[in-house]
Design an enzyme around this catalytic site. Sequence first.
Site, PDB file in Angstrom:
ATOM      1  N   SER A  80      68.350  24.069  48.088  1.00  0.00           N
ATOM      2  CA  SER A  80      67.062  24.642  48.499  1.00  0.00           C
ATOM      3  C   SER A  80      67.255  25.421  49.791  1.00  0.00           C
ATOM      4  CB  SER A  80      66.036  23.527  48.713  1.00  0.00           C
ATOM      5  OG  SER A  80      64.933  24.060  49.416  1.00  0.00           O
ATOM      6  N   HIS A  92      67.350  27.090  44.632  1.00  0.00           N
ATOM      7  CA  HIS A  92      65.952  26.639  44.649  1.00  0.00           C
ATOM      8  C   HIS A  92      65.207  27.351  45.780  1.00  0.00           C
ATOM      9  CE1 HIS A  92      62.871  23.586  43.681  1.00  0.00           C
ATOM     10  NE2 HIS A  92      62.622  23.562  44.982  1.00  0.00           N
ATOM     11  N   ASP A 116      61.580  27.725  47.617  1.00  0.00           N
ATOM     12  CA  ASP A 116      60.275  27.092  47.813  1.00  0.00           C
ATOM     13  C   ASP A 116      59.276  28.096  48.365  1.00  0.00           C
ATOM     14  OD1 ASP A 116      60.773  24.261  47.185  1.00  0.00           O
ATOM     15  OD2 ASP A 116      62.202  24.381  48.845  1.00  0.00           O
ATOM     16  N   MET A 123      55.574  28.625  49.678  1.00  0.00           N
ATOM     17  CA  MET A 123      54.446  27.830  50.203  1.00  0.00           C
ATOM     18  C   MET A 123      53.405  28.752  50.807  1.00  0.00           C
ATOM     19  SD  MET A 123      56.565  24.924  52.223  1.00  0.00           S
ATOM     20  CE  MET A 123      57.933  24.039  51.484  1.00  0.00           C
ATOM     21  N   HIS A 142      60.010  27.536  43.037  1.00  0.00           N
ATOM     22  CA  HIS A 142      59.054  26.423  43.063  1.00  0.00           C
ATOM     23  C   HIS A 142      57.803  26.897  43.805  1.00  0.00           C
ATOM     24  CE1 HIS A 142      58.300  22.079  44.821  1.00  0.00           C
ATOM     25  NE2 HIS A 142      57.344  22.455  43.993  1.00  0.00           N
ATOM     26  N   MET A 177      54.491  26.461  45.451  1.00  0.00           N
ATOM     27  CA  MET A 177      53.540  25.511  46.054  1.00  0.00           C
ATOM     28  C   MET A 177      52.394  26.331  46.614  1.00  0.00           C
ATOM     29  SD  MET A 177      56.331  22.995  47.782  1.00  0.00           S
ATOM     30  CE  MET A 177      57.621  24.215  47.652  1.00  0.00           C
ATOM     31  N   MET A 198      58.696  15.405  42.071  1.00  0.00           N
ATOM     32  CA  MET A 198      58.787  15.494  43.531  1.00  0.00           C
ATOM     33  C   MET A 198      59.078  14.100  44.092  1.00  0.00           C
ATOM     34  SD  MET A 198      58.422  18.634  44.296  1.00  0.00           S
ATOM     35  CE  MET A 198      58.588  18.334  46.061  1.00  0.00           C
ATOM     36  N   ASP A 213      63.330  16.732  43.382  1.00  0.00           N
ATOM     37  CA  ASP A 213      63.280  17.535  44.604  1.00  0.00           C
ATOM     38  C   ASP A 213      62.707  16.728  45.764  1.00  0.00           C
ATOM     39  OD1 ASP A 213      62.943  19.584  46.482  1.00  0.00           O
ATOM     40  OD2 ASP A 213      61.384  20.633  45.349  1.00  0.00           O
TER      41      ASP A 213
HETATM   42  C1  DX5 Z   1      59.656  20.320  49.720  1.00  0.00           C
HETATM   43  C2  DX5 Z   1      60.449  21.333  48.938  1.00  0.00           C
HETATM   44  C3  DX5 Z   1      61.877  20.974  48.777  1.00  0.00           C
HETATM   45  C4  DX5 Z   1      62.668  20.903  50.050  1.00  0.00           C
HETATM   46  C5  DX5 Z   1      63.762  19.892  49.848  1.00  0.00           C
HETATM   47  O1  DX5 Z   1      58.331  20.710  49.664  1.00  0.00           O
HETATM   48  O2  DX5 Z   1      59.903  21.467  47.643  1.00  0.00           O
HETATM   49  O3  DX5 Z   1      62.519  21.820  47.835  1.00  0.00           O
HETATM   50  O4  DX5 Z   1      63.244  22.129  50.407  1.00  0.00           O
HETATM   51  O5  DX5 Z   1      64.398  19.699  51.049  1.00  0.00           O
HETATM   52  P1  DX5 Z   1      65.157  18.350  51.419  1.00  0.00           P
HETATM   53  O6  DX5 Z   1      66.331  18.229  50.501  1.00  0.00           O
HETATM   54  O7  DX5 Z   1      65.549  18.590  52.836  1.00  0.00           O
HETATM   55  O8  DX5 Z   1      64.194  17.218  51.256  1.00  0.00           O
HETATM   56 ZN    ZN Z   2      61.094  22.596  46.100  1.00  0.00          ZN
END
Ligand code: DX5
Ligand code: ZN
Length: 221
Positions: free
Chosen positions: A8, A33, A35, A37, A66, A68, A137, A175
């Site tokens: 990620s 990956h 993310d 947000m 992903h 969010m 998650m 994740d």
């Molecule tokens: C959290 C994200 C994850 C995050 C994971 O909201 O969806 O993908 O980047 O990071 P680590 O491995 O540090 O928990």
């Molecule tokens: Zn994620």
Amino acid sequence: MERILAPSILAADIMRLGEQVEEVRQAGAKYLHIDVMDGVFVPSLSYGVCVVESIRKGCDMVLDVHLMIVEPERYIEAFAKAGADIITVHLEACVDVKDAISRIHSFGCRAGVTVKPGTPVEAVEEYLDSADLLLIMSVEPGFGGQKYFPEATERIRQAAELIKKSGRQLRLEVDGGITLDNVREVLDAGADVIVSGSAIFNDPGNNAAAFMKVLNRYGAE
Ligand code: DX5
Ligand code: ZN
């Protein structure tokens, strides 16, 4: 099924992103990956379409996006056109999950569905006949570097059962908070795509290689 590592980039050094992505790719990671947000569905802001577009130009890994964000349906076309390969949406954020999945497919991408830790895993069941990936998650979405929720292990098992029952070959991705110390527990529970951010990007090449060693051996056992 082959076990896949999905680093990620939330934990990457943005100034050295290209270099760090190349290190994890060379170590054997197949997915990247990403993310996204929006500061509404989760408290943080990260990055959007143009970052995916830019990564796509310099990277042939599977881009695992992903989302969010609220009403992810609004951005499916943009992320697909930017070069996403997998687009994962939260059931809690969609107006119509079935419609989101078919939109993702209509742009030639694979569709993932996911739920927050507080949503029962069974909520995904009705989408398993059309989705390609189920994401569990193992932390509350929104931040990297959190500790793995121990309750997640049972949820992964439940998810693996639901996939089995569906008779389809969905990927089961996990994740949040995954490190070299707990990755076996996650694999034992049935995961086949491992997301990890903070446990990789402090030394991307070496850490990704250490994860790959576990994943490849696991597959051969
Ligand atoms: C959290 C994200 C994850 C995050 C994971 O909201 O969806 O993908 O980047 O990071 P680590 O491995 O540090 O928990
Ligand atoms: Zn994620």
